[in-house]
Design a protein around this motif. Structure first.
Motif, mmCIF file in Angstrom:
data_model
loop_
_atom_site.group_PDB
_atom_site.id
_atom_site.type_symbol
_atom_site.label_atom_id
_atom_site.label_comp_id
_atom_site.label_asym_id
_atom_site.label_seq_id
_atom_site.Cartn_x
_atom_site.Cartn_y
_atom_site.Cartn_z
ATOM 1 N N THR A 31 16.044 -17.772 -1.952
ATOM 2 C CA THR A 31 16.979 -18.603 -1.191
ATOM 3 C C THR A 31 16.338 -19.899 -0.737
ATOM 4 O O THR A 31 16.938 -20.974 -0.817
ATOM 5 C CB THR A 31 17.497 -17.834 0.036
ATOM 6 N N GLU A 32 15.088 -19.826 -0.256
ATOM 7 C CA GLU A 32 14.407 -21.025 0.221
ATOM 8 C C GLU A 32 14.220 -22.037 -0.898
ATOM 9 O O GLU A 32 14.380 -23.250 -0.692
ATOM 10 C CB GLU A 32 13.058 -20.639 0.828
ATOM 11 N N SER A 33 13.875 -21.579 -2.102
ATOM 12 C CA SER A 33 13.681 -22.504 -3.214
ATOM 13 C C SER A 33 15.001 -23.133 -3.634
ATOM 14 O O SER A 33 15.055 -24.312 -3.995
ATOM 15 C CB SER A 33 13.032 -21.783 -4.402
ATOM 16 N N ARG A 86 8.897 -8.847 9.691
ATOM 17 C CA ARG A 86 8.370 -9.303 8.408
ATOM 18 C C ARG A 86 6.885 -9.001 8.357
ATOM 19 O O ARG A 86 6.142 -9.311 9.286
ATOM 20 C CB ARG A 86 8.598 -10.804 8.220
ATOM 21 N N ASN A 116 15.005 -8.037 2.247
ATOM 22 C CA ASN A 116 14.353 -9.063 1.437
ATOM 23 C C ASN A 116 12.902 -8.599 1.310
ATOM 24 O O ASN A 116 12.440 -7.820 2.151
ATOM 25 C CB ASN A 116 14.435 -10.442 2.116
ATOM 26 N N PHE A 144 10.764 -8.097 4.409
ATOM 27 C CA PHE A 144 11.605 -8.431 5.565
ATOM 28 C C PHE A 144 12.533 -7.255 5.845
ATOM 29 O O PHE A 144 13.246 -6.787 4.945
ATOM 30 C CB PHE A 144 12.420 -9.686 5.280
ATOM 31 N N THR A 151 20.093 -16.589 10.037
ATOM 32 C CA THR A 151 19.848 -16.119 8.675
ATOM 33 C C THR A 151 18.440 -15.531 8.596
ATOM 34 O O THR A 151 17.610 -15.738 9.495
ATOM 35 C CB THR A 151 19.962 -17.263 7.650
ATOM 36 N N HIS A 203 16.057 -16.453 6.934
ATOM 37 C CA HIS A 203 15.040 -17.502 6.837
ATOM 38 C C HIS A 203 14.946 -18.321 8.122
ATOM 39 O O HIS A 203 14.139 -19.255 8.192
ATOM 40 C CB HIS A 203 15.346 -18.416 5.653
ATOM 41 N N TYR A 228 14.096 -17.037 11.116
ATOM 42 C CA TYR A 228 13.156 -16.448 12.065
ATOM 43 C C TYR A 228 11.772 -17.049 11.845
ATOM 44 O O TYR A 228 11.255 -17.077 10.728
ATOM 45 C CB TYR A 228 13.099 -14.931 11.903
#
Length: 226
Positions: free
Chosen positions: A2-4, A43, A75, A78, A115, A117, A119
């Motif tokens: 997702t980050e990419s 995480r 994830n 996570f 979301t 991402h 945290y």
């Protein structure tokens, strides 16, 4: 992943259709916020993916099945962890830091509006021992003063009566893990030579002796407590 994808989208120009916002009535589609009241997200800070099943089984055993309802890996590395009560989740936060194979298992209260991402997992609560303190200064007041040089003071440990801390001062701090671990504090006294006070971190996860940051595999045992 997702980050990419988000990073790639940041370089694009969007069409008017793509920028049209989808309006939803949150109450009609969202999981009720109260369902997250007893939950934590966690995480494991590792350079590669770990066996999520092993992580879940280990912490179910440590935290006890009657207190943990579910540990779900949503994830790689996570997890969403649901507890039987908010007192159970609060207790787990207070007993940290936790680790899996010496990798920090960072935990935060679950935020239903965030979301996965969003945290930061930036702060770690940890006990720190401060050594080489003159006997006349082994006090809770000095523990708080020196502890504030390491992080935000949560609580001090007065192990003996009359405020005497014994061999070392012991203080629990909220540590900013984006900064290198501090190795000492220097105690300055009027009309006396400054004193170097080494620090020991209890149950510290993997960190790098070179840069002092938590999360690297290059460990150094010089000022750790196992």
């Amino acid at each position: 992943m997702t980050e990419s994808l988000l990073a790639k989208l940041g370089d694009l120009n969007f069409t008017a259709e793509e920028q049209d916002a989808v309006v939803v009535v949150l109450e009609s589609v969202a999981i009720p916020a109260e369902d997250f009241a007893c939950s934590l997200v966690g995480r494991v800070l590792s350079s590669g993916p770990l066996d999520g099943g092993r992580v879940a089984r280990l912490f179910r055993t440590i935290w006890k099945d009657d207190k943990v309802q579910t540990i779900t890996e949503i994830n790689p590395n996570f997890f969403l962890i649901a507890f039987a009560s908010s007192s159970n989740s609060d207790n787990i936060l207070k007993r940290g830091p936790w680790d899996f194979q010496k990798h920090w298992f960072a935990l935060e209260p679950a935020d239903p509006a965030c979301t996965i991402h969003g945290y930061a997992f930036r702060y770690m609560c940890i006990w720190v021992r401060i050594h080489n303190i003159p006997l006349s200064l082994m006090t809770e007041a000095l523990a708080r003063t020196l502890g504030a040089c390491v992080g935000k003071v949560v609580i001090t440990d007065t192990r003996l009566e009359d405020g005497n801390m014994g061999e070392f001062l012991r203080v629990r701090v909220s540590l900013d893990t984006t900064k290198p671990l501090r190795r000492c504090v220097t105690l300055s006294r009027s009309n006396a030579k400054a004193i170097l006070c080494p620090l020991q971190y209890e149950r510290i996860p993997i960190f790098c002796h070179g840069c002092g940051l938590i999360g690297h595999t290059d460990t150094y045992q010089g000022h750790l407590i196992e």
